[in-house]
Design an enzyme around this catalytic site. Sequence first.
Site, PDB file in Angstrom:
ATOM      1  N   HIS A   1     -81.479 -20.882 -79.086  1.00 25.05           N
ATOM      2  CA  HIS A   1     -82.048 -22.124 -78.544  1.00 25.05           C
ATOM      3  C   HIS A   1     -82.514 -23.011 -79.700  1.00 25.05           C
ATOM      4  O   HIS A   1     -83.035 -22.523 -80.707  1.00 25.05           O
ATOM      5  CB  HIS A   1     -83.213 -21.805 -77.609  1.00 25.05           C
TER       6      HIS A   1
ATOM      7  N   GLU B   1     -76.308 -27.731 -75.813  1.00 28.15           N
ATOM      8  CA  GLU B   1     -77.570 -28.439 -75.642  1.00 28.15           C
ATOM      9  C   GLU B   1     -77.780 -29.382 -76.816  1.00 28.15           C
ATOM     10  O   GLU B   1     -78.275 -28.959 -77.875  1.00 28.15           O
ATOM     11  CB  GLU B   1     -78.729 -27.443 -75.578  1.00 28.15           C
TER      12      GLU B   1
ATOM     13  N   GLU C   1     -85.003 -24.843 -80.118  1.00 28.37           N
ATOM     14  CA  GLU C   1     -86.418 -24.766 -80.519  1.00 28.37           C
ATOM     15  C   GLU C   1     -86.632 -23.620 -81.500  1.00 28.37           C
ATOM     16  O   GLU C   1     -87.468 -23.696 -82.399  1.00 28.37           O
ATOM     17  CB  GLU C   1     -87.310 -24.661 -79.271  1.00 28.37           C
TER      18      GLU C   1
ATOM     19  N   GLY D   1     -85.773 -32.000 -73.459  1.00 29.71           N
ATOM     20  CA  GLY D   1     -87.163 -32.371 -73.206  1.00 29.71           C
ATOM     21  C   GLY D   1     -87.483 -33.818 -73.486  1.00 29.71           C
ATOM     22  O   GLY D   1     -88.646 -34.204 -73.542  1.00 29.71           O
TER      23      GLY D   1
ATOM     24  N   SER E   1     -82.364 -32.255 -70.443  1.00 29.31           N
ATOM     25  CA  SER E   1     -82.887 -33.196 -69.456  1.00 29.31           C
ATOM     26  C   SER E   1     -82.049 -33.244 -68.172  1.00 29.31           C
ATOM     27  O   SER E   1     -81.839 -34.313 -67.601  1.00 29.31           O
ATOM     28  CB  SER E   1     -83.047 -34.590 -70.077  1.00 29.31           C
TER      29      SER E   1
ATOM     30  N   ASN F   1     -85.002 -22.142 -68.035  1.00 29.67           N
ATOM     31  CA  ASN F   1     -85.755 -21.702 -69.216  1.00 29.67           C
ATOM     32  C   ASN F   1     -87.183 -22.233 -69.099  1.00 29.67           C
ATOM     33  O   ASN F   1     -87.413 -23.420 -69.303  1.00 29.67           O
ATOM     34  CB  ASN F   1     -85.057 -22.247 -70.472  1.00 29.67           C
ATOM     35  N   TRP F   2     -88.081 -21.339 -68.775  1.00 29.50           N
ATOM     36  CA  TRP F   2     -89.476 -21.767 -68.569  1.00 29.50           C
ATOM     37  C   TRP F   2     -90.199 -22.029 -69.892  1.00 29.50           C
ATOM     38  O   TRP F   2     -91.325 -22.517 -69.898  1.00 29.50           O
ATOM     39  CB  TRP F   2     -90.241 -20.697 -67.783  1.00 29.50           C
ATOM     40  N   LYS F   3     -89.587 -21.652 -70.999  1.00 28.71           N
ATOM     41  CA  LYS F   3     -90.214 -21.784 -72.322  1.00 28.71           C
ATOM     42  C   LYS F   3     -91.598 -21.118 -72.314  1.00 28.71           C
ATOM     43  O   LYS F   3     -91.803 -20.152 -71.577  1.00 28.71           O
ATOM     44  CB  LYS F   3     -90.282 -23.257 -72.737  1.00 28.71           C
TER      45      LYS F   3
ATOM     46  N   GLY G   1     -84.569 -26.813 -68.579  1.00 34.49           N
ATOM     47  CA  GLY G   1     -85.899 -26.553 -69.092  1.00 34.49           C
ATOM     48  C   GLY G   1     -86.972 -27.055 -68.140  1.00 34.49           C
ATOM     49  O   GLY G   1     -87.335 -26.399 -67.167  1.00 34.49           O
ATOM     50  N   GLY G   2     -87.469 -28.268 -68.393  1.00 33.07           N
ATOM     51  CA  GLY G   2     -88.609 -28.818 -67.660  1.00 33.07           C
ATOM     52  C   GLY G   2     -88.510 -28.687 -66.146  1.00 33.07           C
ATOM     53  O   GLY G   2     -89.475 -28.243 -65.483  1.00 33.07           O
TER      54      GLY G   2
HETATM   55  C1  PEP Z   1     -83.943 -26.348 -72.635  1.00 31.17           C
HETATM   56  O1  PEP Z   1     -85.039 -26.058 -73.064  1.00 31.17           O
HETATM   57  O2  PEP Z   1     -83.007 -25.547 -72.778  1.00 31.17           O
HETATM   58  C2  PEP Z   1     -83.756 -27.620 -71.951  1.00 31.17           C
HETATM   59  C3  PEP Z   1     -82.536 -27.991 -71.656  1.00 31.17           C
HETATM   60  O3  PEP Z   1     -84.882 -28.358 -71.657  1.00 31.17           O
HETATM   61  P1  PEP Z   1     -84.984 -29.681 -70.752  1.00 31.17           P
HETATM   62  O4  PEP Z   1     -84.174 -29.418 -69.496  1.00 31.17           O
HETATM   63  O5  PEP Z   1     -86.428 -29.840 -70.483  1.00 31.17           O
HETATM   64  O6  PEP Z   1     -84.384 -30.798 -71.548  1.00 31.17           O
END
Ligand code: PEP
Length: 258
Positions: free
Chosen positions: A96, A168, A98, A174, A214, A12-14, A235-236
């Site tokens: 998600h 999640e 966010e 994040g 993470s 997920n590049w957000k 994500g990141g």
């Molecule tokens: C996400 O945005 O779904 C996520 C898991 O982010 P991160 O891996 O950065 O925690």
Amino acid sequence: MPSPRTPLVAGNWKMNTTVPEGMEKAHELVAGARPADVEVAVLPPFTHLWPLCGILHAGGILLGAQDVFWEDAGAYTGEVSPLALAGWCDYVLVGHSERRHLLGETDEQVHRKLVRSLAHELRVIVAVGETLDEREAGATLDVVHRQLDVAFGGVDVGALSRCVVAYEPVWAIGTGRTASPQQAEEVCGAIRLRLETLFTPAVARATRILYGGSVTADNAAELFAQRDIDGGLVGGVSLKPVEFLQVVAAAAATGVGS
Ligand code: PEP
């Protein structure tokens, strides 16, 4: 279609990268070595979906949207219809955290997005998870059960083969604070049991459940080795092609299967 519970790693590049930067990353990803037995999907911003579609598909990587609307067309300024994505975009992500917590998305809206996407044969990743306050109050399973019950209420059992659940924990997204493999497995196991109640034991056994929060190249193997974890929503690290491909490699041969 993948066999039931082929590991899936979705990036997920957000709201990151310009279109040219995204194209460069897509080229890097397809050029890298990947295990054949892991499904990989990239979820870039909406603006990147069409430019990246050919690059990723030519390299055997699936394409996903980070969100979708619950109607096919109409006066919904700024929204993107599942009808517009159907036929070329493989996955959509709904629920998600966010979107739930920054934008006030409700369980009911997540349900409507899921239903409309399934109607267009899209594959859907449904994200669920508790906040830190909810975990500390001992409400983790209540929250996750409620999110699942509302999202999947009335969904046809036949559509479950196109659904993936991503657990999640909001406090792990994040933050660099990953759930321990035991914490992640406890909730992913509970999700599978809930799917059994909502659908059938066979459907629950065949449905992929991802962990997200993470995930890195260092912790992925131990998380993905858990019995009820079939890969990750990343994500990141998904913005770093080399490390993302290490996470993908960690999902190979983790012993999942119905
Ligand atoms: C996400 O945005 O779904 C996520 C898991 O982010 P991160 O891996 O950065 O925690």
